[in-house]
Design a protein around this motif. Structure first.
Motif, PDB file in Angstrom:
ATOM      1  N   THR A 147      -2.295  35.490   6.977  1.00 60.03           N
ATOM      2  CA  THR A 147      -2.002  34.750   8.217  1.00 60.03           C
ATOM      3  C   THR A 147      -1.530  33.314   7.951  1.00 60.03           C
ATOM      4  O   THR A 147      -1.810  32.746   6.897  1.00 60.03           O
ATOM      5  N   LYS A 173      -6.701  37.235   4.415  1.00 58.40           N
ATOM      6  CA  LYS A 173      -6.317  36.131   3.527  1.00 58.40           C
ATOM      7  C   LYS A 173      -5.729  35.069   4.445  1.00 58.40           C
ATOM      8  O   LYS A 173      -4.560  35.107   4.801  1.00 58.40           O
ATOM      9  N   GLU A 176      -4.232  28.659   3.462  1.00 57.36           N
ATOM     10  CA  GLU A 176      -5.008  27.727   2.633  1.00 57.36           C
ATOM     11  C   GLU A 176      -5.071  26.330   3.250  1.00 57.36           C
ATOM     12  O   GLU A 176      -5.793  25.463   2.784  1.00 57.36           O
ATOM     13  N   SER A 226       6.280  32.647   7.559  1.00 56.90           N
ATOM     14  CA  SER A 226       7.703  32.284   7.571  1.00 56.90           C
ATOM     15  C   SER A 226       8.572  33.482   7.145  1.00 56.90           C
ATOM     16  O   SER A 226       8.087  34.400   6.477  1.00 56.90           O
ATOM     17  N   GLY A 248       7.935  37.125  11.029  1.00 54.24           N
ATOM     18  CA  GLY A 248       8.514  35.948  10.385  1.00 54.24           C
ATOM     19  C   GLY A 248       8.705  34.767  11.325  1.00 54.24           C
ATOM     20  O   GLY A 248       8.062  34.665  12.372  1.00 54.24           O
ATOM     21  N   CYS A 281       5.117  29.636  16.755  1.00 50.54           N
ATOM     22  CA  CYS A 281       6.231  30.556  16.519  1.00 50.54           C
ATOM     23  C   CYS A 281       6.958  30.852  17.830  1.00 50.54           C
ATOM     24  O   CYS A 281       8.064  31.377  17.813  1.00 50.54           O
ATOM     25  N   GLU A 382      14.632  26.490  10.899  1.00 52.37           N
ATOM     26  CA  GLU A 382      13.446  26.468  11.760  1.00 52.37           C
ATOM     27  C   GLU A 382      12.743  25.135  11.487  1.00 52.37           C
ATOM     28  O   GLU A 382      12.209  24.915  10.391  1.00 52.37           O
TER      29      GLU A 382
HETATM   30  P1  NAD Z   1       3.949  30.680   5.234  1.00 49.86           P
HETATM   31  O1  NAD Z   1       4.926  31.780   5.191  1.00 49.86           O
HETATM   32  O2  NAD Z   1       4.137  29.515   4.317  1.00 49.86           O
HETATM   33  O3  NAD Z   1       2.477  31.238   4.900  1.00 49.86           O
HETATM   34  C1  NAD Z   1       1.962  32.361   5.557  1.00 49.86           C
HETATM   35  C2  NAD Z   1       0.961  33.048   4.628  1.00 49.86           C
HETATM   36  O4  NAD Z   1       1.655  33.479   3.438  1.00 49.86           O
HETATM   37  C3  NAD Z   1      -0.163  32.151   4.164  1.00 49.86           C
HETATM   38  O5  NAD Z   1      -1.368  32.884   4.160  1.00 49.86           O
HETATM   39  C4  NAD Z   1       0.251  31.754   2.748  1.00 49.86           C
HETATM   40  O6  NAD Z   1      -0.854  31.524   1.891  1.00 49.86           O
HETATM   41  C5  NAD Z   1       1.038  32.965   2.279  1.00 49.86           C
HETATM   42  N1  NAD Z   1       2.101  32.608   1.332  1.00 49.86           N
HETATM   43  C6  NAD Z   1       2.821  31.455   1.302  1.00 49.86           C
HETATM   44  N2  NAD Z   1       3.711  31.485   0.286  1.00 49.86           N
HETATM   45  C7  NAD Z   1       3.555  32.677  -0.328  1.00 49.86           C
HETATM   46  C8  NAD Z   1       4.204  33.304  -1.440  1.00 49.86           C
HETATM   47  N3  NAD Z   1       5.179  32.693  -2.119  1.00 49.86           N
HETATM   48  N4  NAD Z   1       3.806  34.536  -1.800  1.00 49.86           N
HETATM   49  C9  NAD Z   1       2.821  35.169  -1.116  1.00 49.86           C
HETATM   50  N5  NAD Z   1       2.166  34.614  -0.062  1.00 49.86           N
HETATM   51  C10 NAD Z   1       2.534  33.395   0.337  1.00 49.86           C
HETATM   52  O7  NAD Z   1       3.848  30.202   6.751  1.00 49.86           O
HETATM   53  P2  NAD Z   1       3.057  28.973   7.356  1.00 49.86           P
HETATM   54  O8  NAD Z   1       3.742  27.708   6.983  1.00 49.86           O
HETATM   55  O9  NAD Z   1       1.601  29.087   7.100  1.00 49.86           O
HETATM   56  O10 NAD Z   1       3.261  29.250   8.924  1.00 49.86           O
HETATM   57  C11 NAD Z   1       4.394  28.835   9.632  1.00 49.86           C
HETATM   58  C12 NAD Z   1       5.424  29.937   9.728  1.00 49.86           C
HETATM   59  O11 NAD Z   1       4.847  31.094  10.323  1.00 49.86           O
HETATM   60  C13 NAD Z   1       6.596  29.570  10.628  1.00 49.86           C
HETATM   61  O12 NAD Z   1       7.778  30.049  10.025  1.00 49.86           O
HETATM   62  C14 NAD Z   1       6.307  30.311  11.925  1.00 49.86           C
HETATM   63  O13 NAD Z   1       7.435  30.607  12.714  1.00 49.86           O
HETATM   64  C15 NAD Z   1       5.684  31.544  11.395  1.00 49.86           C
HETATM   65  N6  NAD Z   1       4.879  32.206  12.408  1.00 49.86           N
HETATM   66  C16 NAD Z   1       5.402  33.329  12.983  1.00 49.86           C
HETATM   67  C17 NAD Z   1       4.698  33.968  13.980  1.00 49.86           C
HETATM   68  C18 NAD Z   1       5.247  35.189  14.638  1.00 49.86           C
HETATM   69  O14 NAD Z   1       4.547  35.750  15.442  1.00 49.86           O
HETATM   70  N7  NAD Z   1       6.441  35.642  14.330  1.00 49.86           N
HETATM   71  C19 NAD Z   1       3.449  33.477  14.388  1.00 49.86           C
HETATM   72  C20 NAD Z   1       2.951  32.339  13.766  1.00 49.86           C
HETATM   73  C21 NAD Z   1       3.684  31.709  12.770  1.00 49.86           C
END
Ligand code: NAD
Length: 503
Positions: A147, A173, A176, A226, A248, A281, A382
């Motif tokens: 998440t 998970k 962080e 993302s 995403g 999002c 974004e």
């Molecule tokens: P993120 O993609 O950086 O992280 C999301 C999760 O992925 C976290 O738990 C993180 O630890 C993990 N992660 C990060 N990098 C990783 C990697 N290289 N390999 C494996 N796991 C990894 O996103 P964020 O910054 O925490 O949240 C913001 C993003 O989430 C924005 O793009 C937003 O639009 C999106 N979002 C989308 C929705 C939706 O419903 N579509 C809802 C909420 C947030």
């Protein structure tokens, strides 16, 4: 400095690894805790616990499972304020907004309490003579949720209540950046009577995520975050043969037609662009405005944006808090600067914003940028910050062209007083969730949430009916009980595949 742990087999557990990360209060920039980052060994331990717990939890009667869900619902409602303050401290959003996200999560728990009804299956009596056919759905086993930082309660609650209600064991998970809410939820689940091991938390980053994606005993993965990571999760988990839904990023457009109630539209656009500092999002980050009312609308938007009260999340009366990290602030300010370079017009500028008494906080002020073109970087990226682009269009047709050419398709809204325009928009727009005079059309829990295009990878939306389907698989039983005493149904075995309905 307190250490934030994992939650495995019903208790807090310090991980096996050495790596840690500071957890910050974004309103002050200060470290408030240290997070232990999970290893493959920690994931193995959590999945082993979940696998064992699944064997008993999946055999619990529907009414016993529902009773746990009802108790969890009550505990969540009772502890909303405490949990909202915890979220606000690590995320930065204002306490009332954090309470709002808990409320939306609570709605999913309420939906999941209906599991006896949701899982009742279908039955065809006498499908052939003396033969009945019935179908029902069974849980998958151990399922994982990964998440994002922006909804540390709501997004885990989009997944876990539905997964658990349907009989699975869940490994979360969390992000962080704001990990404490996950442990609060774990404690509530336990107090609600959920057996140990059915809900586990492994803190961490890519290492923990990769261990989940490659673990043979994880049957399904739900991800929200993302777009680049969603793509990676979808590809990796699919290659491992897992069921996967990966939500995403987004770029959500709010169309304002000339016949809209402009004051109403401005109120909604401002709240939907700047609420939670734009870190939603479903935030409306682009206003697509009909030319003839654009000057008037931009003037009203600018006045509203300047009136937004920015402050620490626990400051009474604050509308909006800081963004999540110093790096996020720098990135957002860089994108605002790019708009200037690209020839857009910055009407309200949130760069260099400080809140007295919180000079080290990660604040960006509400920003309105007019005359944005779709080639501009601030439009293509974004932003995930309190920045509202204004794109001027000739009318509904051009508005639809702009939105449909955008790679994202999470949410959108139209402000209009014309039912005909609203219906044309609703039917023509290539976006998963559509609001008509509703700025943030997050579906209620008994519908499902999900975007199109680069906003979702996989077939299934989250929670609601699609969530139930995602966390279960169908089984169909075709049954006959020969009346041996009468001999009336004996001797009908055939070497031929029978399509004879009279049988
Ligand atoms: P993120 O993609 O950086 O992280 C999301 C999760 O992925 C976290 O738990 C993180 O630890 C993990 N992660 C990060 N990098 C990783 C990697 N290289 N390999 C494996 N796991 C990894 O996103 P964020 O910054 O925490 O949240 C913001 C993003 O989430 C924005 O793009 C937003 O639009 C999106 N979002 C989308 C929705 C939706 O419903 N579509 C809802 C909420 C947030």
């Amino acid at each position: 400095m307190s250490l934030i742990t994992h939650w495995i087999d019903g208790k807090p557990v310090e991980g096996s690894g050495e790596r840690t990360q500071p957890v910050l209060n974004p309103a002050t920039g200060e470290q408030i805790a240290t997070l232990g980052l999970g290893t493959t060994a920690d994931v193995d331990r959590a999945v082993a616990s979940a696998t064992e717990a699944f064997a008993t939890w999946s055999q619990y009667s529907l009414s016993k499972r529902a009773a746990v869900l009802f108790r969890f619902r009550d505990l969540l409602a009772e502890h909303t304020d405490e949990l909202a303050r915890l979220v606000s401290r690590e995320h930065g959003k204002v306490v009332s907004d954090a309470a709002g996200e808990i409320g939306r999560g609570l709605e999913v728990v309420e939906f999941a309490t209906g599991l006896p009804h949701l899982l009742k299956g279908e039955y065809s009596d006498q499908a052939a003579t003396g033969v009945d056919v019935y179908s029902f759905r069974e849980p998958l086993g151990v399922v994982a949720g990964i998440t994002p930082f922006n909804f540390p309660v709501m997004v885990p609650l989009w997944m876990s209540p539905v997964a658990i209600a349907t009989g699975n064991a869940f490994v979360l998970k969390p992000s962080e950046r704001d990990p404490s809410a996950s442990l609060f939820l774990a404690d509530l689940w336990q107090r609600a009577g959920l057996p140990d091991g059915v809900f586990n938390v492994v803190q961490g980053d890519k290492e923990a995520v990769d261990a989940l994606l490659h673990h043979a005993d994880v049957a399904a993965v739900s991800f929200v975050g993302s777009t680049p990571i969603a793509k990676y999760i979808h590809a990796t988990a699919s290659a491992e043969g897992k069921r996967v839904q990966a939500l995403g990023g987004a770029k959500n457009h709010g169309v304002v037609l000339a016949d809209a109630d402009l004051d109403d539209a401005v109120d909604h656009l401002t709240a939907a662009a700047f609420g939670a500092a734009g870190e939603r999002c479903m935030a409306l980050s682009v206003a697509v405005v009909e030319d003839s009312v654009a000057d008037e609308l931009v003037a009203k938007l600018a006045a509203k944006a300047r009136a937004v009260k920015v402050g620490a999340g626990d400051e009474p009366g604050a509308d909006m808090g800081p963004v999540i990290t110093a790096a996020a602030k720098e990135r957002i300010e860089g994108l605002i600067s790019s708009a200037d370079r690209d020839g857009a017009q910055i009407v309200v500028d949130g760069r260099g914003y400080t809140v007295p008494g919180h000079e080290n906080g990660f604040f960006v002020g509400p920003t309105v940028i007019d005359r944005v073109a779709t080639e501009h970087e601030v439009y293509r990226e974004e932003v995930f910050g309190p920045v509202l682009d204004v794109v001027r269009v000739s009318g509904l047709e051009e508005a639809l062209e702009v939105i449909n050419a955008n790679p994202y398709g999470n949410g959108t809204a139209i402000f209009t007083s014309s039912g005909e325009a609203a219906r044309t928009f609703q039917r023509g727009v290539k976006v998963g969730m559509v609001g008509v005079n509703v700025p943030i059309p997050v579906p209620v829990a008994w519908h499902s949430f999900g975007g199109w295009k680069d906003s979702l990878f996989g077939e299934s939306h989250v929670y609601g009916p699609e969530g139930i389907a995602f966390y279960t698989r169908g089984k169909v039983v075709t049954q006959r009980w020969p009346h041996r005493a009468h001999g009336d149904l004996r001797g009908d075995a055939s070497f031929h595949f029978s399509g004879d309905a009279s049988k």
